[in-house]
Write a protein that holds these residues in place. Structure first.
Motif, short mmCIF file in Angstrom:
data_model
loop_
_atom_site.label_atom_id
_atom_site.label_comp_id
_atom_site.label_asym_id
_atom_site.label_seq_id
_atom_site.Cartn_x
_atom_site.Cartn_y
_atom_site.Cartn_z
N MET A 1 7.77 -5.09 -1.97
CA MET A 1 6.52 -4.37 -1.77
C MET A 1 6.67 -2.88 -1.99
N ALA A 2 7.89 -2.39 -1.75
CA ALA A 2 8.13 -0.95 -1.88
C ALA A 2 7.90 -0.47 -3.30
N SER A 3 8.05 -1.37 -4.24
CA SER A 3 7.89 -0.97 -5.64
C SER A 3 6.46 -0.56 -5.95
N PHE A 4 5.52 -0.96 -5.12
CA PHE A 4 4.13 -0.60 -5.36
C PHE A 4 3.80 0.78 -4.85
N ASN A 5 4.67 1.38 -4.06
CA ASN A 5 4.40 2.67 -3.43
C ASN A 5 5.07 3.81 -4.16
N LEU A 6 4.37 4.93 -4.22
CA LEU A 6 4.97 6.15 -4.75
C LEU A 6 5.31 7.04 -3.57
N THR A 7 6.29 7.90 -3.75
CA THR A 7 6.69 8.77 -2.66
C THR A 7 5.67 9.87 -2.47
N PRO A 8 5.53 10.40 -1.23
CA PRO A 8 4.58 11.47 -0.98
C PRO A 8 4.83 12.71 -1.81
N SER A 9 6.09 12.88 -2.27
CA SER A 9 6.41 14.08 -3.04
C SER A 9 5.94 14.00 -4.49
N ASP A 10 5.48 12.84 -4.94
CA ASP A 10 4.95 12.70 -6.29
C ASP A 10 3.78 13.67 -6.45
N PRO A 11 3.83 14.56 -7.44
CA PRO A 11 2.81 15.60 -7.57
C PRO A 11 1.42 15.08 -7.92
N SER A 12 1.31 13.80 -8.27
CA SER A 12 0.00 13.28 -8.68
C SER A 12 -0.63 12.33 -7.66
N THR A 13 -0.02 12.19 -6.48
CA THR A 13 -0.52 11.20 -5.51
C THR A 13 -0.57 11.76 -4.10
N PHE A 14 -1.42 11.11 -3.30
CA PHE A 14 -1.42 11.24 -1.84
C PHE A 14 -1.00 9.89 -1.27
N ILE A 15 -0.62 9.90 0.00
CA ILE A 15 -0.29 8.66 0.70
C ILE A 15 -1.28 8.50 1.86
N LEU A 16 -2.04 7.41 1.84
CA LEU A 16 -2.96 7.07 2.93
C LEU A 16 -2.22 6.17 3.91
N MET A 17 -2.09 6.62 5.15
CA MET A 17 -1.28 5.91 6.13
C MET A 17 -1.99 4.73 6.78
N GLY A 18 -3.29 4.62 6.58
CA GLY A 18 -4.03 3.57 7.27
C GLY A 18 -4.36 4.01 8.68
N ILE A 19 -3.87 3.29 9.66
CA ILE A 19 -4.05 3.69 11.06
C ILE A 19 -2.68 4.02 11.62
N PRO A 20 -2.31 5.32 11.66
CA PRO A 20 -0.96 5.72 12.06
C PRO A 20 -0.65 5.31 13.49
N GLY A 21 0.57 4.82 13.67
CA GLY A 21 1.00 4.36 14.99
C GLY A 21 0.75 2.89 15.22
N LEU A 22 -0.11 2.30 14.38
CA LEU A 22 -0.41 0.87 14.53
C LEU A 22 -0.09 0.12 13.23
N GLU A 23 0.91 0.60 12.50
CA GLU A 23 1.27 -0.03 11.23
C GLU A 23 1.66 -1.50 11.40
N ALA A 24 2.33 -1.81 12.51
CA ALA A 24 2.76 -3.19 12.75
C ALA A 24 1.58 -4.13 12.95
N ALA A 25 0.43 -3.57 13.33
CA ALA A 25 -0.76 -4.39 13.61
C ALA A 25 -1.78 -4.34 12.48
N HIS A 26 -1.39 -3.78 11.33
CA HIS A 26 -2.34 -3.62 10.22
C HIS A 26 -2.97 -4.95 9.79
N VAL A 27 -2.16 -6.00 9.69
CA VAL A 27 -2.71 -7.30 9.26
C VAL A 27 -3.72 -7.81 10.28
N LEU A 28 -3.41 -7.64 11.56
CA LEU A 28 -4.33 -8.06 12.62
C LEU A 28 -5.61 -7.23 12.59
N ILE A 29 -5.47 -5.92 12.38
CA ILE A 29 -6.63 -5.03 12.33
C ILE A 29 -7.51 -5.37 11.13
#
Length: 312
Positions: A1-29
């Motif tokens: 799955m990591a291959s789908f993500n770009l690093t935050p330092s990539d000059p052409s992208t932002f990273i949307l964290m979703g709901i920070p602190g509740l990453e483990a519950a993202h599927v449930l949310i």
């Protein structure tokens, strides 16, 4: 799955964290997210379909309800699909251009949504305070023109803020603690002076929410004054019932928006996941509830919807 993500330092992208602190519950949310979204889409598309098919519903009030449905479909669709990609597949990256486009579209449609609510308040004012002139004051053509004015206002208000941000340099740390791109969160990613951007954002929020709520309050103040002058109890109750649905829609639309705006500006002590959840309520709750409110409170629309459901 990591291959789908770009690093935050990539000059052409932002990273949307979703709901920070509740990453483990993202599927449930994602379960209530997707349920609310689907219910909202079904409800709003049903309203559009029924009003479009029924000639008897081709009236100013139902045209406004259709405008409201279109804005709510647009608002939720601009946020929820990307949020579900974050929750299900960890696809958190978004290009700068994509982020600014989402931000512009989201805020412009929100301003348009507010304009429709103001027009609906004016519609109820004319229906109760000038019922004999209603058909001459509010025609379908005039409602369409008011909708166009609301759309032009939304673009003129939001476009400068988006253009200002597009000219800003962005820092290496491009992590946005949200499921979507919004003006203040993107402005915080800039390494340059964002004073103008921040002031512009605050002014637009204050003008749009302040002006629109003032106009709605003025309309209902005049409506209440007219209602209290009605001597017949039956006519009194009928007049109030015609406004109930719109008042409920105003509460469901503006309450999450105000809570989100206030916590974002003044709630520094509130946990990030609470910020994010409150912000997402605006994109989930009104689109789901408003078709139900109008379906329950508006007898003519309710009867037509039931007729089509019974045919299925």
């Amino acid at each position: 799955m990591a291959s789908f993500n770009l690093t935050p330092s990539d000059p052409s992208t932002f990273i949307l964290m979703g709901i920070p602190g509740l990453e483990a519950a993202h599927v449930l949310i994602s379960i209530p997210f997707s349920m609310f979204y689907i219910i909202g889409l079904l409800g709003n598309f049903m309203v559009l379909f029924v009003v479009g098919k029924e000639q008897t519903l081709h009236k100013p009030m139902y045209l406004l309800i259709c405008m409201l449905a279109l804005t709510e479909i647009s608002i939720s669709t601009s946020v929820v699909p990307k949020a579900l990609c974050i929750f299900w597949f960890s696809l958190k990256s978004i290009t700068v251009a994509g982020c600014l486009t989402q931000m512009f579209f989201l805020h412009a449609v929100s301003v348009m949504h507010s304009a429709v609510l103001v027009t609906m308040a004016f519609d109820r004012y004319v229906a109760i305070c000038n019922p004999l002139r209603y058909t001459t004051i509010l025609t379908n053509t005039r409602i369409a023109k008011l909708g166009l004015v609301g759309l032009i206002r939304a673009v003129l208000f939001i476009l400068p803020g988006s253009l200002l941000l597009s000219r800003q340099p962005f820092c290496a740390n491009r992590i946005i603690p949200r499921t979507y791109c919004e003006h203040m969160a993107v402005a915080k990613m800039s390494c340059g002076d964002t004073t103008v951007n921040r002031m512009y954002g605050l002014v637009i929020v204050s003008v749009v929410i302040g002006l629109d709520l003032t106009l709605i309050a003025l309309s209902y103040g005049l409506i209440i004054r007219a209602v209290f002058r009605i001597s017949s109890k039956k006519a009194y109750q009928k007049a109030l019932n015609t406004c109930t649905a719109h008042m409920c829609v105003i509460l469901t639309s503006y309450t999450p928006l105000l809570f989100s705006s206030l916590t974002h500006e003044f709630g520094q002590g509130i946990a990030p996941h609470v910020h994010s959840i409150l912000a997402n309520l605006y994109f989930l709750v009104p689109p789901m509830l408003n078709p139900i409110i109008y379906g329950v409170k508006t007898k003519e629309l309710r009867d037509k919807v039931v007729k089509y459901i019974c045919r299925i």
